[in-house]
Write a protein that holds these residues in place. Structure first.
Motif, PDB file in Angstrom:
ATOM      1  N   ILE A   1       0.841  -1.204   0.000  1.00 55.49           N
ATOM      2  CA  ILE A   1       0.000   0.000   0.000  1.00 55.49           C
ATOM      3  C   ILE A   1       0.872   1.249   0.000  1.00 55.49           C
ATOM      4  O   ILE A   1       0.600   2.212  -0.728  1.00 55.49           O
ATOM      5  N   GLY A   2       1.946   1.225   0.770  1.00 51.27           N
ATOM      6  CA  GLY A   2       2.871   2.364   0.774  1.00 51.27           C
ATOM      7  C   GLY A   2       3.469   2.610  -0.603  1.00 51.27           C
ATOM      8  O   GLY A   2       3.589   3.763  -1.049  1.00 51.27           O
ATOM      9  N   ALA A   3       3.830   1.552  -1.282  1.00 55.21           N
ATOM     10  CA  ALA A   3       4.400   1.687  -2.627  1.00 55.21           C
ATOM     11  C   ALA A   3       3.374   2.253  -3.597  1.00 55.21           C
ATOM     12  O   ALA A   3       3.697   3.091  -4.450  1.00 55.21           O
ATOM     13  N   ALA A   4       2.121   1.819  -3.472  1.00 53.87           N
ATOM     14  CA  ALA A   4       1.070   2.334  -4.355  1.00 53.87           C
ATOM     15  C   ALA A   4       0.827   3.816  -4.087  1.00 53.87           C
ATOM     16  O   ALA A   4       0.633   4.602  -5.019  1.00 53.87           O
ATOM     17  N   GLN A   5       0.871   4.199  -2.811  1.00 50.28           N
ATOM     18  CA  GLN A   5       0.677   5.613  -2.475  1.00 50.28           C
ATOM     19  C   GLN A   5       1.804   6.466  -3.060  1.00 50.28           C
ATOM     20  O   GLN A   5       1.573   7.587  -3.533  1.00 50.28           O
ATOM     21  N   ALA A   6       3.036   5.932  -3.041  1.00 49.99           N
ATOM     22  CA  ALA A   6       4.177   6.663  -3.608  1.00 49.99           C
ATOM     23  C   ALA A   6       4.032   6.807  -5.119  1.00 49.99           C
ATOM     24  O   ALA A   6       4.477   7.795  -5.717  1.00 49.99           O
ATOM     25  N   GLN A   7       3.386   5.819  -5.732  1.00 48.09           N
ATOM     26  CA  GLN A   7       3.204   5.835  -7.185  1.00 48.09           C
ATOM     27  C   GLN A   7       2.099   6.799  -7.602  1.00 48.09           C
ATOM     28  O   GLN A   7       2.127   7.341  -8.710  1.00 48.09           O
ATOM     29  N   PHE A   8       1.120   7.004  -6.723  1.00 47.82           N
ATOM     30  CA  PHE A   8      -0.027   7.873  -7.039  1.00 47.82           C
ATOM     31  C   PHE A   8      -0.183   8.970  -5.989  1.00 47.82           C
ATOM     32  O   PHE A   8      -1.190   9.010  -5.272  1.00 47.82           O
TER      33      PHE A   8
END
Lengths: 129, 129
Positions: free
Chosen positions: A59-66
């Motif tokens: 989830i953290g990685a997805a937040q960094a991506q978007f």
């Protein structure tokens, strides 16, 4: 078989998306621990992970991506210990009728104590498609 | 994590519906044993069962409730070890463009050896609704 109420499943879906929207790492991890079973599993077209550490990291990685994006929840259709729902991802400051950037669809399974046991995720719209 | 091919998952969805369409009890039970994991679970709005005996019994009961009907499979969207698809139920002799009596939606999970581990089912159209 333990059956959860539709209200419980609705709330679980809402809390599930709240985790995706919580960008403070410590607060997000606290929510993951509250909302997900310890051995919870998450699968979507781009990822298949198990356990709270991996789910929080994903989830953290997805937040960094978007960055600056926000997930919103569609209607929840629930019975027994499962629920299905669509979610949208778009800019947090977009008007309510704006087209979302990403549209996804999840089936969520709940554990008897009301946590998420598994999420089976699919994508209905992806950027550039 | 073992990943099955999209073809394997497509075939598993086709075999899953073939079980629903097999009305000979012995042939149906043989298919259930081939297609479903021994501890497979099936959940839809009207039923939640586990194990091949219970799954076979449930399918037999549904066939008795809808004699002369046939399940048809919509497009299958698969990744990792999961698949989602819509199915229709209507008279076996209905024209191809006839409105189905029931429209359902399932997410299927596959075991590493290519059997069905679980089906999470929902209904999009029910008779009289």
């Amino acid at each position: 078989m333990t059956e959860l109420t539709a209200t419980t499943l609705q709330q679980l879906a809402e809390r599930y998306l709240a985790v995706w929207n919580e960008t403070d790492p410590a607060a997000r991890r606290k929510l993951v621990d509250e909302v997900w079973a310890e051995d919870g599993r998450y699968t979507d077209p781009l990822a298949a992970v198990a356990g709270r550490d991996a789910i929080d990291g994903l989830i953290g990685a997805a937040q960094a991506q978007f960055p600056g994006m926000r997930f919103t929840l569609g209607p929840v259709d629930a019975h027994h210990d499962i629920a299905r729902f669509t979610w949208n991802l778009g800019p947090a400051d977009a008007p309510a009728d704006a087209e979302p950037l990403v549209i996804g669809f999840d089936v969520l399974t709940a554990t008897p104590d009301g946590r998420i046991g598994a999420v089976y995720g699919f994508l209905d719209r992806v950027p550039g498609a």
